[in-house]
Scaffold this active site. Structure first.
Site, PDB file in Angstrom:
ATOM      1  N   GLU A   3      45.424   4.657  -3.349  1.00 10.10           N
ATOM      2  CA  GLU A   3      45.795   5.596  -4.420  1.00 10.10           C
ATOM      3  C   GLU A   3      47.148   5.249  -5.057  1.00 10.10           C
ATOM      4  O   GLU A   3      47.499   4.082  -5.176  1.00 10.10           O
ATOM      5  CB  GLU A   3      45.730   7.037  -3.889  1.00 10.10           C
ATOM      6  CG  GLU A   3      44.318   7.383  -3.381  1.00 10.10           C
ATOM      7  CD  GLU A   3      44.084   8.865  -3.179  1.00 10.10           C
ATOM      8  OE1 GLU A   3      44.436   9.654  -4.070  1.00 10.10           O
ATOM      9  OE2 GLU A   3      43.514   9.246  -2.139  1.00 10.10           O
ATOM     10  N   ASP A  45      38.890  17.439  -6.886  1.00 18.07           N
ATOM     11  CA  ASP A  45      39.532  16.485  -5.995  1.00 18.07           C
ATOM     12  C   ASP A  45      40.583  17.250  -5.166  1.00 18.07           C
ATOM     13  O   ASP A  45      40.817  18.443  -5.375  1.00 18.07           O
ATOM     14  CB  ASP A  45      40.151  15.314  -6.785  1.00 18.07           C
ATOM     15  CG  ASP A  45      40.359  14.087  -5.895  1.00 18.07           C
ATOM     16  OD1 ASP A  45      40.318  14.222  -4.656  1.00 18.07           O
ATOM     17  OD2 ASP A  45      40.585  12.983  -6.436  1.00 18.07           O
TER      18      ASP A  45
HETATM   19  C1  BGC Z   1      40.947  11.104  -3.634  1.00 15.94           C
HETATM   20  C2  BGC Z   1      39.443  11.221  -3.569  1.00 15.94           C
HETATM   21  C3  BGC Z   1      38.994  11.571  -2.177  1.00 15.94           C
HETATM   22  C4  BGC Z   1      39.733  12.787  -1.689  1.00 15.94           C
HETATM   23  C5  BGC Z   1      39.362  13.169  -0.278  1.00 15.94           C
HETATM   24  C6  BGC Z   1      41.630  12.286  -3.019  1.00 15.94           C
HETATM   25  O1  BGC Z   1      43.004  12.093  -2.953  1.00 15.94           O
HETATM   26  O2  BGC Z   1      41.343  10.985  -4.981  1.00 15.94           O
HETATM   27  O3  BGC Z   1      38.845  10.020  -3.996  1.00 15.94           O
HETATM   28  O4  BGC Z   1      37.610  11.778  -2.169  1.00 15.94           O
HETATM   29  O5  BGC Z   1      41.122  12.561  -1.731  1.00 15.94           O
HETATM   30  O6  BGC Z   1      39.886  12.295   0.654  1.00 15.94           O
HETATM   31  C1  BGC Z   2      44.476  12.306   2.722  1.00 13.22           C
HETATM   32  C2  BGC Z   2      43.615  11.653   1.705  1.00 13.22           C
HETATM   33  C3  BGC Z   2      43.870  12.292   0.406  1.00 13.22           C
HETATM   34  C4  BGC Z   2      45.366  12.314   0.078  1.00 13.22           C
HETATM   35  C5  BGC Z   2      45.630  13.058  -1.182  1.00 13.22           C
HETATM   36  C6  BGC Z   2      45.915  12.262   2.311  1.00 13.22           C
HETATM   37  O1  BGC Z   2      46.717  12.887   3.260  1.00 13.22           O
HETATM   38  O2  BGC Z   2      44.312  11.667   3.957  1.00 13.22           O
HETATM   39  O3  BGC Z   2      42.255  11.767   2.034  1.00 13.22           O
HETATM   40  O4  BGC Z   2      43.169  11.620  -0.558  1.00 13.22           O
HETATM   41  O5  BGC Z   2      46.094  12.893   1.101  1.00 13.22           O
HETATM   42  O6  BGC Z   2      46.986  13.196  -1.442  1.00 13.22           O
END
Ligand code: BGC
Ligand code: BGC
Length: 604
Positions: A460, A263
């Site tokens: 998230e 991830d």
């Molecule tokens: C998320 C994932 C996602 C990745 C890319 C991460 O923070 O946990 O689900 O695929 O970002 O955007």
């Molecule tokens: C991104 C997400 C990612 C996240 C993780 C964001 O800046 O746009 O895709 O999952 O950071 O921390």
């Protein structure tokens, strides 16, 4: 098979260590140029939430990926291994302007219809292909055990069997349509203590296996090509460095032959010393590393570990073999450049047929929790007052992972129909409350009211709620290490606490003698005892997406309510949301009323 092995061997012979490490590296599009792709033989790119090229049209995406692709395979001195591009198309191709936005998974869990999920996966795949891409970081196979978790809405619910069944159909349909799937997040993301994102899941093997591992079996059997490792820990050890979970269980015991991908910077949390963190994760069995920004540092660190003999060349070769094998099996080596492929689904991008699937999904996802005074169904001739902050707000209807990572507010750049617009189209005498508060409610002018209430978008960890922790999260403060870019918000499962205006709206209208149908927009069950009490009818609409007509059709009785709760609904003894709390939930899994008033679904 033999031919495949020979093909892989001939590639490996030709590659330098640096090029092999390049194949193991996945970078965010903003932090890389086509020249970088060529020089470093990068294996994959991604767009993070909301990251998009140019004017964010389908065409801009095709052109972007075409440039990267050509740099990987066609430019002079390029290695010649085609590159992958991945996106989080978790409820439709949601980063792209004009894409069809489907309900988030929690609503699909409520619909519990595998055929519907397959139709959505196919439509999503066609829209991904129309933008010249080939890899989707979906489906999420999390079993959401605690609705304090900010990612609850990305889950099909708390029932492992339902997650397994719907996840399998998603994978099959997506890959049959020609897009690589990625089941995530391996494993235990939905079982963390207090529902903390990236937290700690403490369970003995038996319980862990039945609840969190088992939902992956059908998708693995169906041949899912990639698996994304989770940020969470299991019994104190982070998944990103977990040799048992990645190598022994997933690869050896379950026979997974595809790519295990990390991830977002998931590796750096394994050790303060970055080299040690990289070593730990590679040796645990990770094959590809999502290192969005500081990818050069990653490549240097991994090369250093190999040169020092701390990571074996055979481990590197195993990872690269998996990456090349997956690209081969998917057909990437025979694929035309993105600019030539785009024809595949160009006219299906955001098309009417996909909108129809989304509308069907919305209708099937709604769960009727209360219906007294025959408030529902509404009738087309009725004078309906429509109020509440979510009545006319596409961004709120769609939730997180829509055009931006944390989601949108308002109707600005999204295409679609709000719930208000949907109702107005079917009931011409309906009226929108001027300031959405419902202040104009008047029994002489209104037969009934619809109050559209609930959450605002989040994604998230920023959506996490800690039990008993009713703090105000200020803009710019940190939650789980994430900077809060949202307006200040209160953390509580209790809607009356975080959004007192919602209860006030219902009570204001009801006090005038106009019966209220409350419609809740939310990524999870909330504690709504008081709102339930004050309203004549109550519908959980989850995060339905851009097809507000679907909601309106159900409210106006064009279909029955067939959705059932995909997870337990807590009452004001908030503890009910907690695993092993011993509290009876207000409504159990499977609960949901039909218009006739009969309870449908089974009690689990
Ligand atoms: C998320 C994932 C996602 C990745 C890319 C991460 O923070 O946990 O689900 O695929 O970002 O955007
Ligand atoms: C991104 C997400 C990612 C996240 C993780 C964001 O800046 O746009 O895709 O999952 O950071 O921390």
């Amino acid at each position: 098979m033999q031919q495949e092995e020979a093909f892989l061997a001939s590639w490996l012979e030709r590659m330098t260590l640096r090029q092999k490490i390049g194949q193991m590296t996945m970078v965010e599009r903003l932090h890389v140029t086509p020249a970088d792709v060529k020089e470093n033989a990068l294996g994959a790119l991604l767009s993070g939430g909301g990251s998009h090229p140019g004017d964010n049209s389908a065409q801009a995406w095709v052109e972007m990926n075409d440039r990267f692709w050509q740099a990987a395979v066609a430019d002079e001195d390029s290695l010649g291994v085609p590159i992958l591009f991945g996106v989080d198309a978790v409820h439709g191709h949601n980063n792209v302007q004009g894409a069809t936005i489907f309900p988030h998974n929690i609503g699909l869990g409520a619909a519990d219809d595998a055929q519907l999920v397959a139709d959505i996966a196919r439509a999503t795949a066609r829209e991904i292909l129309a933008t010249g891409l080939e890899w989707n970081f979906a489906p999420v196979l999390a079993v959401a055990e605690n609705c304090h978790w900010g990612r609850t809405y990305e889950s099909f619910g708390s029932d492992p069997q339902r997650v397994a069944k719907l996840g399998r159909r998603y994978v099959e349909a997506l890959q049959e349509e020609g897009v690589m799937g990625c089941v995530k997040h391996w494993v235990g993301d939905g079982g963390t203590k207090h529902g903390m994102d990236q937290g700690e899941t403490t369970l003995d093997w038996r319980a862990f296996e039945t609840t969190h591992v088992a939902p992956y079996y059908p998708a693995l059997e169906a041949g899912v090509l990639t698996v994304m490792v989770s940020f969470n820990s299991w019994n104190g050890e982070k998944c990103h460095g977990h040799r048992f979970l990645i190598t022994e269980l997933l690869k050896e015991r379950l026979g997974f032959a595809g790519i295990v991908v990390s991830d977002w910077d998931g590796v750096k949390y394994l050790d303060e010393d970055y080299g040690a963190a990289v070593r730990k994760s590679v040796n645990a069995g990770l094959d590809m590393f999502m290192v969005p920004e500081r990818w050069r540092e990653f490549m240097d660190a991994l090369e250093g570990q190999v040169r020092q003999g701390r990571v074996s060349v055979s481990r590197i070769d195993e990872a690269v073999r998996r990456i090349l094998r997956t690209k081969l099996r998917y057909g990437l080596f025979d694929s035309p450049r993105p600019a030539r492929r785009a024809g595949v689904g160009a006219d299906s991008f955001g098309c009417q047929a996909h909108g129809d699937i989304a509308r069907r999904a919305v209708k099937k996802s709604l769960v009727l929790l209360k219906n007294e005074q025959s408030a529902l169904p509404l009738a087309p001739h009725q004078r309906i007052l429509v109020a509440g902050k979510n009545a006319h707000n596409l961004g709120h209807q769609c939730g997180g992972w829509t055009l931006s990572w944390q989601g949108e507010s308002g109707n600005g750049s999204l295409d679609g129909t709000t719930i208000w617009e949907g109702i107005r189209a079917l009931a011409p005498r309906a009226e929108l409350s001027a300031d959405l508060s419902g202040a104009e409610a008047d029994p002489k002018r209104h037969d009934v009211a619809v109050a559209v209430i609930g959450e605002k978008p989040y994604a998230e960890g920023l959506g996490d709620i800690r039990p008993g922790d009713e703090v105000l999260v200020e803009t710019g403060s940190r939650v789980n290490g994430l900077l809060n870019p949202l307006e200040p918000y209160a953390k509580s499962l209790k809607l009356a606490q975080t959004h007192p205006e919602d209860l006030a709206c219902i009570r204001r209208i009801a006090a005038k003698g106009v019966p209220v149908v409350a419609l809740l927009i939310s990524g999870r069950p909330l504690v709504v005892d008081e709102e339930l009490e004050a309203a004549a009818a109550f519908v959980a609409a989850w995060l339905p997406g851009a097809q507000g007509q679907g909601v309106a059709e159900a409210l106006l009785g064009k279909c029955d309510f067939t959705g059932r709760l995909p997870l337990p609904w807590p009452g004001s003894g908030v503890g009910a949301a907690e695993r092993a709390s011993g509290h009876e939930p207000l409504f159990p899994v499977g609960y949901g009323l039909s218009l006739a008033g009969a309870k449908i679904g089974s009690q689990k």
